[in-house]
Each structure stands twice: as structure tokens, then as C-alpha cells.
Design a protein around this motif. Structure first.
Motif, PDB file in Angstrom:
ATOM      1  N   THR A 174       0.826  -1.209   0.000  1.00 22.77           N
ATOM      2  CA  THR A 174       0.000   0.000   0.000  1.00 22.77           C
ATOM      3  C   THR A 174       0.862   1.261   0.000  1.00 22.77           C
ATOM      4  OG1 THR A 174      -0.154  -0.166   2.416  1.00 22.77           O
ATOM      5  CG2 THR A 174      -1.960  -1.087   1.136  1.00 22.77           C
ATOM      6  N   SER A 175       1.971   1.249   0.739  1.00 22.16           N
ATOM      7  CA  SER A 175       2.850   2.414   0.764  1.00 22.16           C
ATOM      8  C   SER A 175       3.513   2.627  -0.589  1.00 22.16           C
ATOM      9  CB  SER A 175       3.914   2.246   1.857  1.00 22.16           C
ATOM     10  OG  SER A 175       3.321   2.119   3.128  1.00 22.16           O
ATOM     11  N   GLY A 176       3.924   1.532  -1.248  1.00 23.42           N
ATOM     12  CA  GLY A 176       4.531   1.661  -2.562  1.00 23.42           C
ATOM     13  C   GLY A 176       3.556   2.174  -3.603  1.00 23.42           C
ATOM     14  N   ALA A 222       3.576   5.658  -5.905  1.00 19.59           N
ATOM     15  CA  ALA A 222       3.383   5.718  -7.350  1.00 19.59           C
ATOM     16  C   ALA A 222       2.258   6.684  -7.718  1.00 19.59           C
ATOM     17  CB  ALA A 222       3.071   4.320  -7.885  1.00 19.59           C
ATOM     18  N   LEU A 223       1.177   6.665  -6.953  1.00 18.34           N
ATOM     19  CA  LEU A 223       0.076   7.595  -7.213  1.00 18.34           C
ATOM     20  C   LEU A 223       0.470   9.037  -6.872  1.00 18.34           C
ATOM     21  CD1 LEU A 223      -2.844   5.457  -5.737  1.00 18.34           C
ATOM     22  CD2 LEU A 223      -2.356   5.855  -8.155  1.00 18.34           C
ATOM     23  N   THR A 232      10.072  -2.996   3.847  1.00 21.64           N
ATOM     24  CA  THR A 232      11.124  -2.352   3.073  1.00 21.64           C
ATOM     25  C   THR A 232      11.276  -2.964   1.685  1.00 21.64           C
ATOM     26  OG1 THR A 232      12.299  -1.845   5.132  1.00 21.64           O
ATOM     27  CG2 THR A 232      13.569  -1.727   3.105  1.00 21.64           C
ATOM     28  N   LEU A 233      11.098  -4.260   1.587  1.00 22.00           N
ATOM     29  CA  LEU A 233      11.219  -4.921   0.281  1.00 22.00           C
ATOM     30  C   LEU A 233       9.963  -4.763  -0.563  1.00 22.00           C
ATOM     31  CD1 LEU A 233      13.036  -8.251   1.209  1.00 22.00           C
ATOM     32  CD2 LEU A 233      13.968  -6.322  -0.068  1.00 22.00           C
ATOM     33  N   ALA A 234       8.801  -4.897   0.064  1.00 20.59           N
ATOM     34  CA  ALA A 234       7.553  -4.842  -0.701  1.00 20.59           C
ATOM     35  C   ALA A 234       7.279  -3.447  -1.247  1.00 20.59           C
ATOM     36  CB  ALA A 234       6.379  -5.287   0.186  1.00 20.59           C
ATOM     37  N   ASN A 235       7.688  -2.420  -0.526  1.00 18.52           N
ATOM     38  CA  ASN A 235       7.417  -1.045  -0.948  1.00 18.52           C
ATOM     39  C   ASN A 235       8.039  -0.719  -2.307  1.00 18.52           C
ATOM     40  OD1 ASN A 235       7.702   1.870  -1.196  1.00 18.52           O
ATOM     41  ND2 ASN A 235       7.041   2.003   0.920  1.00 18.52           N
ATOM     42  N   ALA A 275      -2.013   5.565   2.190  1.00 16.82           N
ATOM     43  CA  ALA A 275      -1.007   6.001   3.151  1.00 16.82           C
ATOM     44  C   ALA A 275      -1.443   5.676   4.579  1.00 16.82           C
ATOM     45  CB  ALA A 275      -0.741   7.493   2.993  1.00 16.82           C
ATOM     46  N   MET A 276      -2.700   5.981   4.928  1.00 16.32           N
ATOM     47  CA  MET A 276      -3.197   5.664   6.266  1.00 16.32           C
ATOM     48  C   MET A 276      -3.318   4.161   6.469  1.00 16.32           C
ATOM     49  SD  MET A 276      -4.000   6.590   9.219  1.00 16.32           S
ATOM     50  CE  MET A 276      -3.921   8.368   8.961  1.00 16.32           C
ATOM     51  N   GLY A 277      -3.772   3.450   5.427  1.00 17.78           N
ATOM     52  CA  GLY A 277      -3.851   1.994   5.537  1.00 17.78           C
ATOM     53  C   GLY A 277      -2.496   1.362   5.764  1.00 17.78           C
ATOM     54  N   GLY A 278      -1.468   1.835   5.064  1.00 19.92           N
ATOM     55  CA  GLY A 278      -0.127   1.303   5.267  1.00 19.92           C
ATOM     56  C   GLY A 278       0.376   1.554   6.674  1.00 19.92           C
ATOM     57  N   LEU A 279       0.054   2.725   7.234  1.00 23.78           N
ATOM     58  CA  LEU A 279       0.482   3.047   8.587  1.00 23.78           C
ATOM     59  C   LEU A 279      -0.173   2.125   9.615  1.00 23.78           C
ATOM     60  CD1 LEU A 279       2.135   5.041  10.308  1.00 23.78           C
ATOM     61  CD2 LEU A 279       0.104   6.492  10.409  1.00 23.78           C
ATOM     62  N   LEU A 280      -1.480   1.897   9.479  1.00 20.16           N
ATOM     63  CA  LEU A 280      -2.184   1.024  10.421  1.00 20.16           C
ATOM     64  C   LEU A 280      -1.762  -0.436  10.263  1.00 20.16           C
ATOM     65  CD1 LEU A 280      -5.766   2.591  10.217  1.00 20.16           C
ATOM     66  CD2 LEU A 280      -4.081   2.848  12.054  1.00 20.16           C
ATOM     67  N   LEU A 281      -1.525  -0.871   9.030  1.00 24.44           N
ATOM     68  CA  LEU A 281      -1.089  -2.247   8.808  1.00 24.44           C
ATOM     69  C   LEU A 281       0.299  -2.490   9.409  1.00 24.44           C
ATOM     70  CD1 LEU A 281      -2.337  -2.734   5.146  1.00 24.44           C
ATOM     71  CD2 LEU A 281      -3.078  -4.078   7.130  1.00 24.44           C
TER      72      LEU A 281
END
Length: 325
Positions: A164-166, A170-171, A225-228, A202-208
Motif C-alpha cells: 500500500t505504501s509503494g 506511485a500515485l 522495506t522490500l515490498a514497498n 497512506a493511512m492503511g499502510g500506517l495502520l497495517l
């Protein structure tokens, strides 16, 4: 100054901010009940400190995307893990171990090899509205599968957070290019929808990530770090016209750099796991009950058992021992 150097400098400061936020989130996760929920976090000052650090890192990241492509900026996000290792050790009051240093060096070497192939010009491509919607729908489907209800917090939530952060990065590049290059009206449906998707992801990535850190910092942060960068680079290469520098030959250092970075992340994750296990090893097995004094009476205590599940005889003043005279 060269645009690539500006992007690298901004990305380094962004990684430091993200690393500080990750350490704060991990400490908060260790002091918060699993069933506290989002409302429980909102009342914690440490949570808002982590949100502020993440927001600062995000702003610097957005600025870096103005000067560098996704294939350059996103791999630099792996430095978050490298910065979090000494910061987390300092917070815990210990020294960085040899395995952690090895992992840090390998990660830096891998990133250096990736930077050779990822360097490029400032981005000018944007996602169309159908592409942005397709990316958003696909991301939601993947995240829903990884973080489905009942799933144990851990690496799956970390992978969902990194994705989600990655995707948000991109967006964000589409928004950045549209605002700075003045390509069309700023209140178009495309930019409004993209902005909403960026906020949600961005908020979803933070909560996850907060959920993932309940099991510790090392391994979840490594997966994030790898998935982003993988998620962001996939969008950049597939939809934004970005290319690796040097053509086919550049794949060799890119693959070697990827292998070194992955190995470094694995070492850092293992070192974190060993560090967390040390207190248990130091504590050792529980001390046995003291032996009763010679001649003192005792009684059978039901419910207290040895490792072999045998009843234990414990003394009680004023009672005759079982089988005694």
C-alpha cells in the motif's frame, strides 16, 4: 544541483524520519493491548509522534519524487531498515551486533548496485484515471487477501503495508507531476480520485505496519522495506514509461544488487529475532521448590506438577506426612 543528487538527498532524510517512526511504532505496539483498536491508539501521544514522523518522511518522499523516478527513489527507502537498526539498538540500551553490521553493509552494497541502474531523468508521465482506478482496485484486492480477518499479525500484514505504501508513492508521483508541470486543471476528477487513493493507502499502510510490529520490528520492517519498492517500481516500469539505465546489460548489476540487499535484509531480520530471544535464554528454567527440612511434616498438594506431570510433595506445618508413622 543535479536532479538525481537532490532526489537521493531528500530520500536519505526521508528514510531517517521513517526509521524513527518505525522504532516509535514498534515500542508502542509492545505496550499496547492487541484488542486496543484504532480508538485506543488515538489517545496515545506516542502514536501521534509516529504519525508526525511518518508525515515528515512522506513530505520529503514526495519532494524526492519530483526530482527522481520511482525506480530510483523507492529503493532508497530500504535505508529505513539500515537506519532503524542502530536507532532501535540505542533505544533498547544495547550495542549493534556483528550480524547486524554485516546485514547493513550488504544492504548498502545492494542499494549502490541498484542506484547504478536506476538513475534517470525526472519523471514526466502520469497515470490516467482508468489506470489509477485499476491500480487502486488491484491493490485493495491484494491487501484484503493478506490481511483478512483472523489472520495472525505478522509478515502478511507487513507485506500489505509495504504494498500500500509503494502504491501510494506511485500515485503521489502523478499528483506531483500534475501540480509542478501544470498539466491540466488541478481540480480534475483524475487528480481528486488519485488524491483520495493516496490518502487511503497512506493511512492503511500506517495502520497495517502498526499491526505487523506487534511481533517485533526486524522481520516486519524488512518485509515492508522490500515490498514497498517492488510495488512502486512495478507500476513505474509497467505504466509510467520508466526504464532501467544501460539496457539489458544493466540487469546483471541490478540482479546482483537485489540479491545482496535481500541477503542483508535477511541477516538484519535474523539478528533482530536473536536479540528478542536473548532475555528468555538469560532467564533460564524456573528454580525448583526448596527441599523440606529433615524431619519436617508435609502433605500432598494436588495440582502442582513436575515436568513429568508427577504430584509434588510440599511441606505444611502441623500435618503428618503421607505414609509416615
Amino acid at each position: 544541483m543535479n536532479a538525481t543528487l537532490i532526489a537521493v538527498a531528500l530520500s536519505l532524510v526521508s528514510a531517517a524520519a521513517y526509521a524513527s517512526a518505525a522504532v516509535a511504532q514498534a515500542r508502542l505496539a509492545g505496550r499496547t493491548e492487541p484488542d486496543a483498536g484504532v480508538l485506543g491508539l488515538l489517545g496515545r501521544g506516542a502514536w501521534w509522534s509516529a504519525v508526525g514522523l511518518n508525515a515528515g518522511g512522506a513530505l520529503l518522499h514526495v519532494a524526492a519524487l519530483k526530482y527522481g523516478p520511482l525506480t530510483l527513489v523507492q529503493p532508497l527507502g530500504a535505508l529505513t531498515l539500515v537506519a532503524a537498526v542502530p536507532l532501535g539498538a540505542r533505544t533498547a540500551g544495547r550495542r549493534v551486533t556483528r550480524i547486524e553490521w554485516r546485514g547493513t553493509i550488504l544492504t548498502l552494497l545492494g542499494l549502490g548496485a541498484l542506484l547504478i541502474t536506476a538513475g534517470g531523468t525526472a519523471p514526466h508521465e502520469m497515470l490516467s484515471l482508468p489506470e489509477a482506478l485499476a491500480v487502486g482496485a488491484g491493490t485493495m484486492a491484494v491487501v484484503a487477501g493478506l490481511s483478512r480477518p483472523g489472520a495472525r499479525p505478522g509478515l502478511r500484514h507487513a507485506a500489505a503495508s509495504g504494498i500500500t505504501s509503494g502504491v501510494a508513492s506511485a500515485l503521489t508521483q502523478t499528483l506531483t507531476v500534475a501540480v509542478t508541470d501544470h498539466t491540466g486543471p488541478l481540480l480534475s476528477w483524475r487528480l481528486v480520485i488519485v488524491a483520495l487513493l493516496v490518502s487511503a493507502f497512506a493511512m492503511g499502510g500506517l495502520l497495517l505496519s502498526q499491526t505487523a510490529y506487534r511481533g517485533g520490528l526486524g522481520a516486519p520492517l524488512a518485509v515492508v522495506t522490500l515490498a514497498n519498492p517492488v510495488a512502486a517500481a512495478a507500476i513505474g516500469l509497467a505504466l509510467l514509461g520508466e526504464r532501467l539505465q544501460g539496457g539489458t546489460i544493466s540487469l546483471v548489476p541490478a540482479l546482483l544488487g537485489t540479491a545482496a540487499a535481500v541477503r542483508g535484509v535477511i541477516l538484519l531480520s535474523r539478528a533482530q529475532a536473536r536479540t528478542q530471544a536473548q532475555p528468555l535464554a538469560v532467564a533460564g528454567p524456573a528454580a525448583p521448590d526448596p527441599e523440606p527440612a529433615a524431619g519436617s511434616p508435609s502433605r500432598v498438594v494436588v495440582g502442582s506438577r513436575t515436568p513429568m506431570d508427577q504430584p509434588v510433595l510440599r511441606p505444611e506445618p502441623g500435618r503428618a506426612p503421607v505414609g509416615g508413622p
